[in-house]
Motif scaffolding. Structure first.
Motif, short mmCIF file in Angstrom:
data_model
loop_
_atom_site.label_atom_id
_atom_site.label_comp_id
_atom_site.label_asym_id
_atom_site.label_seq_id
_atom_site.Cartn_x
_atom_site.Cartn_y
_atom_site.Cartn_z
N ILE A 181 0.84 -1.20 0.00
CA ILE A 181 0.00 0.00 0.00
C ILE A 181 0.87 1.25 0.00
O ILE A 181 0.62 2.21 -0.73
CB ILE A 181 -0.95 -0.01 1.22
N PHE A 182 1.91 1.24 0.83
CA PHE A 182 2.77 2.41 0.95
C PHE A 182 3.50 2.70 -0.36
O PHE A 182 3.69 3.87 -0.73
CB PHE A 182 3.79 2.18 2.07
N LEU A 183 3.90 1.67 -1.08
CA LEU A 183 4.65 1.86 -2.33
C LEU A 183 3.75 1.94 -3.57
O LEU A 183 4.25 2.10 -4.68
CB LEU A 183 5.67 0.73 -2.51
N HIS A 184 2.44 1.82 -3.37
CA HIS A 184 1.53 1.85 -4.51
C HIS A 184 1.59 3.18 -5.25
O HIS A 184 1.54 3.21 -6.50
CB HIS A 184 0.10 1.58 -4.03
N LYS A 185 1.72 4.29 -4.52
CA LYS A 185 1.83 5.59 -5.18
C LYS A 185 3.07 5.65 -6.05
O LYS A 185 3.05 6.18 -7.17
CB LYS A 185 1.86 6.71 -4.13
N PHE A 186 4.16 5.11 -5.54
CA PHE A 186 5.40 5.04 -6.32
C PHE A 186 5.18 4.23 -7.60
O PHE A 186 5.58 4.66 -8.70
CB PHE A 186 6.50 4.39 -5.47
#
Length: 359
Positions: A181-186
């Motif tokens: 979830i945290f790296l999804h924006k990346f």
């Protein structure tokens, strides 16, 4: 709750800070489940602090591993939101799928690689930022509070409670999901800009068709990681390379343009496992040793058999047989005293061959 409990019980594992292990939970299943249900229903559920233990790393240091209490798993969400470039800890996706995607991009001409490493990723995830990302898709306040409690539940080390202000509990069943979830924006930003990204958890590469574009990708990645995620790339472990110069990803060493093999660290780990299983000061019959060896061989061959490993597997087969011969000689095997034990003997005993697993 029953689905979550079944997943935990099927996997087994150690007890958490409350000292309730999976066997005790299984024996008192109805009692624990009723109490958990009441806690959820009455909004009283609070995750216990994770029990922190340490496991050794190859460089002599130790990595902290949080072991959450056996108390259920939050429902996995976001799968339909995640990008195709993400392969880690997702149903129907594997490390080999990520390796194959790299090969696919290479054949399309993407032969320059930004091999990146995020410094202390799991230990440095910003809690407020993560919750902000989750709120974009999850509006249920109760769910948000449960996730917050997971993030801040703390750890027990040597009997002392230590609060956690950032990072996710390593070893926690929800940590891989939170990382995705945290790296999804990346993932979204990189794919929307047209970059060929292959990510497995916090391990990722960006592939381009020229060194110039790889350098540009490095600047883009560094900006997103720093400005959007409040993290840092590891300066020594983040490099621009190509298939000729070589790089390592998910245990494979890509080298010489069309060649990939197990990296040295993975190879040495496998050899160490073989040596441990075949230690000569054991009381077991050779059949028992072979059975334990086969379990190691199957897993290693199934994974690294996707590389260019025919010569390597042949030499490893020889090493395994040599270790078995030494084991048997220590046991004074009368039937082959004073002469070399033939390969056929081990085949008849059921020894699996790495080389045969390729065919």
């Amino acid at each position: 709750m029953k689905v979550a409990a079944k997943q935990v019980l099927d996997k087994g594992g150690s007890a958490g800070v409350d000292r309730i292990d999976t066997e005790e939970f299984r024996e008192n299943y109805s009692v624990y489940m009723r109490e958990l249900y009441r806690e959820f229903l009455e909004d009283r559920y609070q995750p216990k602090p994770a029990l922190r233990v340490f496991i050794p790393k190859s460089d002599g240091r130790q990595r902290p591993l949080g072991i959450p209490t056996v108390r259920g798993i939050l429902e996995r969400i976001y799968e339909r939101e995640f990008c195709n470039c993400s392969f880690g800890f997702r149903k129907g996706r594997s490390q080999i799928d990520a390796i194959n995607k790299i090969e696919e991009y290479k054949e399309q001409g993407y032969k320059w690689v930004l091999d990146a490493d995020i410094k202390g990723f799991f230990d440095n995830i910003d809690h407020e930022l993560l919750i902000e990302f989750i709120r974009q898709k999850v509006t249920d306040g109760w769910v948000i509070e449960i996730i917050k409690s997971w993030l801040t539940m703390g750890v027990m080390k040597d009997g002392e409670y230590i609060p956690t202000e950032k990072g996710t509990p390593q070893g926690g069943v929800i940590s891989p999901l939170l990382a995705n979830i945290f790296l999804h924006k990346f993932d979204k930003v990189m794919t929307e800009r047209g970059y060929k990204l292959v990510r497995y958890a916090d391990d990722f590469v960006v592939m381009t068709k020229s060194k110039r574009k790889a350098k540009r990708a490095y600047e883009v990645v560094k900006e997103i990681i720093r400005e959007e995620l409040k993290l840092e790339l590891h300066p020594e472990k983040t490099v621009i390379t190509n298939f000729g110069e070589g790089f390592v990803f998910l245990g494979f060493e890509f080298i010489a343009w069309r060649y990939k093999r197990p990296r040295k660290k993975s190879l040495e780990k496998f050899k160490d496992k073989v040596r441990k299983v075949t230690k000569r000061n054991q009381p077991w019959k050779v059949e028992s040793i072979i059975k334990r060896l086969n379990a190691k061989i199957y897993g290693w061959a199934n994974y690294f058999g996707h590389g260019n490993v025919k010569t390597l597997f042949r030499s490893l087969d020889e090493l395994i047989r040599m270790r078995l011969r030494s084991y048997m000689e220590k046991k004074k095997a009368v039937m082959y005293q004073n002469k070399r034990i033939p390969n056929s003997f081990f085949r008849k005993k059921g020894l699996v061959s790495l080389l045969t697993r390729l065919s």
